[in-house]
Design an enzyme around this catalytic site. Structure first.
Site, PDB file in Angstrom:
ATOM      1  N   GLY A 155      14.335  -3.581  15.406  1.00  0.00           N
ATOM      2  CA  GLY A 155      15.774  -3.773  15.309  1.00  0.00           C
ATOM      3  C   GLY A 155      16.175  -5.195  15.656  1.00  0.00           C
ATOM      4  N   CYS A 156      17.409  -5.547  15.341  1.00  0.00           N
ATOM      5  CA  CYS A 156      17.862  -6.930  15.513  1.00  0.00           C
ATOM      6  C   CYS A 156      17.957  -7.321  16.988  1.00  0.00           C
ATOM      7  CB  CYS A 156      19.190  -7.128  14.802  1.00  0.00           C
ATOM      8  SG  CYS A 156      20.479  -5.941  15.248  1.00  0.00           S
ATOM      9  N   TYR A 157      18.760  -6.610  17.764  1.00  0.00           N
ATOM     10  CA  TYR A 157      18.845  -6.920  19.197  1.00  0.00           C
ATOM     11  C   TYR A 157      17.477  -6.832  19.882  1.00  0.00           C
ATOM     12  CZ  TYR A 157      24.019  -6.771  19.357  1.00  0.00           C
ATOM     13  OH  TYR A 157      25.364  -7.021  19.196  1.00  0.00           O
ATOM     14  N   THR A 159      14.560  -7.417  18.814  1.00  0.00           N
ATOM     15  CA  THR A 159      13.699  -8.548  18.478  1.00  0.00           C
ATOM     16  C   THR A 159      13.982  -9.737  19.385  1.00  0.00           C
ATOM     17  OG1 THR A 159      13.477  -7.885  16.161  1.00  0.00           O
ATOM     18  CG2 THR A 159      13.074 -10.196  16.666  1.00  0.00           C
TER      19      THR A 159
END
Length: 280
Positions: A155-157, A159
Site C-alpha cells: 500500500g501507499c502509506y 511503503t
C-alpha cells in the site's frame, strides 16, 4: 527479450500510473488492457499523458477472462479497488498461468481477522489469502519476490513508512512498542471516483485528519511489515492527513531509540540499507 504485460483496471489513477511506468520499462510491452466502466474506450480518452498508448483499446474484464487474453500474457497487473482482485485472480488459472501482481489490498494481509475488520465488513468480501509481499527493499524480500508467481504490491502509506523505519527496527536501533506515524497524502490516493470532500473547494488551503485512532485500513499492514523487519510485534499509531496536492506522500515516522543510539548511528544504518537500492 520483452514480456507482455496485461492490466486489469487500466482506467483508474493507479492503472494510469502503472501504464506510465510500463511504457518506459525496457523488458515489458503493454498488452491487453481491461476495465469496467471504461470498457470500449481508448487509453487516450482517459489518460492524455500517455500518447504512445492513445489508440490502445480497453476491453471488458469478463471477455478477457473468457477469451483467454489474460492467460496469454507474461504478467498481469490487477489495479482494482479492494475486494475485487481475489475472485478474479482465482479465475486466471491453468498451466500457463502468468505472474500476477495485485496492486489492491486483497492479498497483502496475513491475518484474516485484520482483513475482516478493515476491509471485509461493509461488503462481506472474504479474505482471499496472502501473497508474497512486494517490497524488495525489505530484508530478505527480493529473493522471495523473484521466486514467486503471485505478488501483493504494498500500500501507499505502508511503503513510505516501511522504507523509513524498517532498517532501524531490523538493526535494533529503534524500539517496537511505540511507532508513531503522521503522514500526509494527496487526493488521488482516494481514487478517481467523484466525492464531495475531495473537491477543490473543500481541500485547497486546508489539511484534515481522517480515519485516525487506528481506523485506517493501512494500519495493520504497517504493523505487519514493520514486525517482519523487527522480528517481533510492532505497535503502530497512525494519523493520516489529506493534503491539498494531487499526489505524493510525506510520512513522518518516529519511535523511541534504543539506549546509546546516536544520530550518526541512525544515518549510517539508513545509508547502508539503501546504498545499492536505486529506487530509494
Amino acid at each position: 527479450m520483452s514480456f507482455v504485460a496485461g492490466v486489469v483496471g487500466a482506467s483508474g489513477y493507479a492503472g494510469g500510473e502503472l501504464l506510465r511506468l510500463l511504457t518506459s520499462h525496457p523488458a515489458l510491452r503493454v498488452g491487453p488492457l481491461f476495465g469496467a466502466s471504461s470498457a470500449g474506450k481508448r487509453v487516450g480518452e482517459i489518460h492524455r499523458h500517455l500518447p504512445t498508448l492513445a489508440a490502445h483499446e480497453i476491453g471488458p474484464i469478463e471477455s478477457g477472462l473468457q477469451s483467454g487474453d489474460l492467460r496469454d500474457t507474461d504478467v498481469v497487473f490487477l489495479a482494482l479497488p479492494h475486494g475485487r482482485s481475489g475472485a478474479l485472480a482465482a479465475r486466471i488459472t491453468g498451466a500457463g498461468r502468468p505472474l500476477i501482481v495485485d496492486l489492491g489490498a486483497d492479498h497483502r494481509l496475513l491475518d484474516e481477522h485484520d482483513w475482516n475488520r478493515y476491509y471485509g465488513q461493509s461488503d462481506a468480501v472474504p479474505h482471499a489469502g496472502t501473497w508474497t509481499y512486494g517490497l524488495p527493499e525489505l530484508p530478505g524480500a527480493r529473493a522471495e519476490i523473484a521466486a514467486s508467481t503471485a505478488v501483493a504490491n504494498p500500500g501507499c502509506y505502508p511503503t513510505g513508512v516501511a522504507l523509513g523505519m524498517a532498517p532501524l527496527l531490523a538493526a535494533g536501533l529503534a524500539l517496537t512498542q511505540d511507532v508513531v506515524v503522521v503522514a500526509a497524502s494527496g487526493t488521488t490516493g482516494a481514487g478517481r471516483g467523484a466525492a464531495s470532500h475531495l473537491q477543490d473547494s473543500e481541500v485547497m488551503g486546508s489539511l484534515s485528519a481522517y480515519k485516525a485512532a487506528g481506523a485506517h485500513q493501512h494500519t495493520p499492514e504497517m504493523a505487519q511489515t514493520l514486525g517482519r523487519a523487527a522480528g517481533k510485534p510492532v505497535t503502530v499509531s497512525f494519523t493520516p492527513i489529506l493534503a491539498p496536492m494531487p499526489r505524493g506522500i510525506l510520512a513522518t515516522t518516529s519511535a523511541p531509540a534504543n539506549a546509546g543510539v546516536s544520530t550518526e548511528d541512525v544515518r549510517a544504518c539508513l545509508l547502508d540499507a539503501y546504498a545499492a537500492e536505486p529506487f530509494v
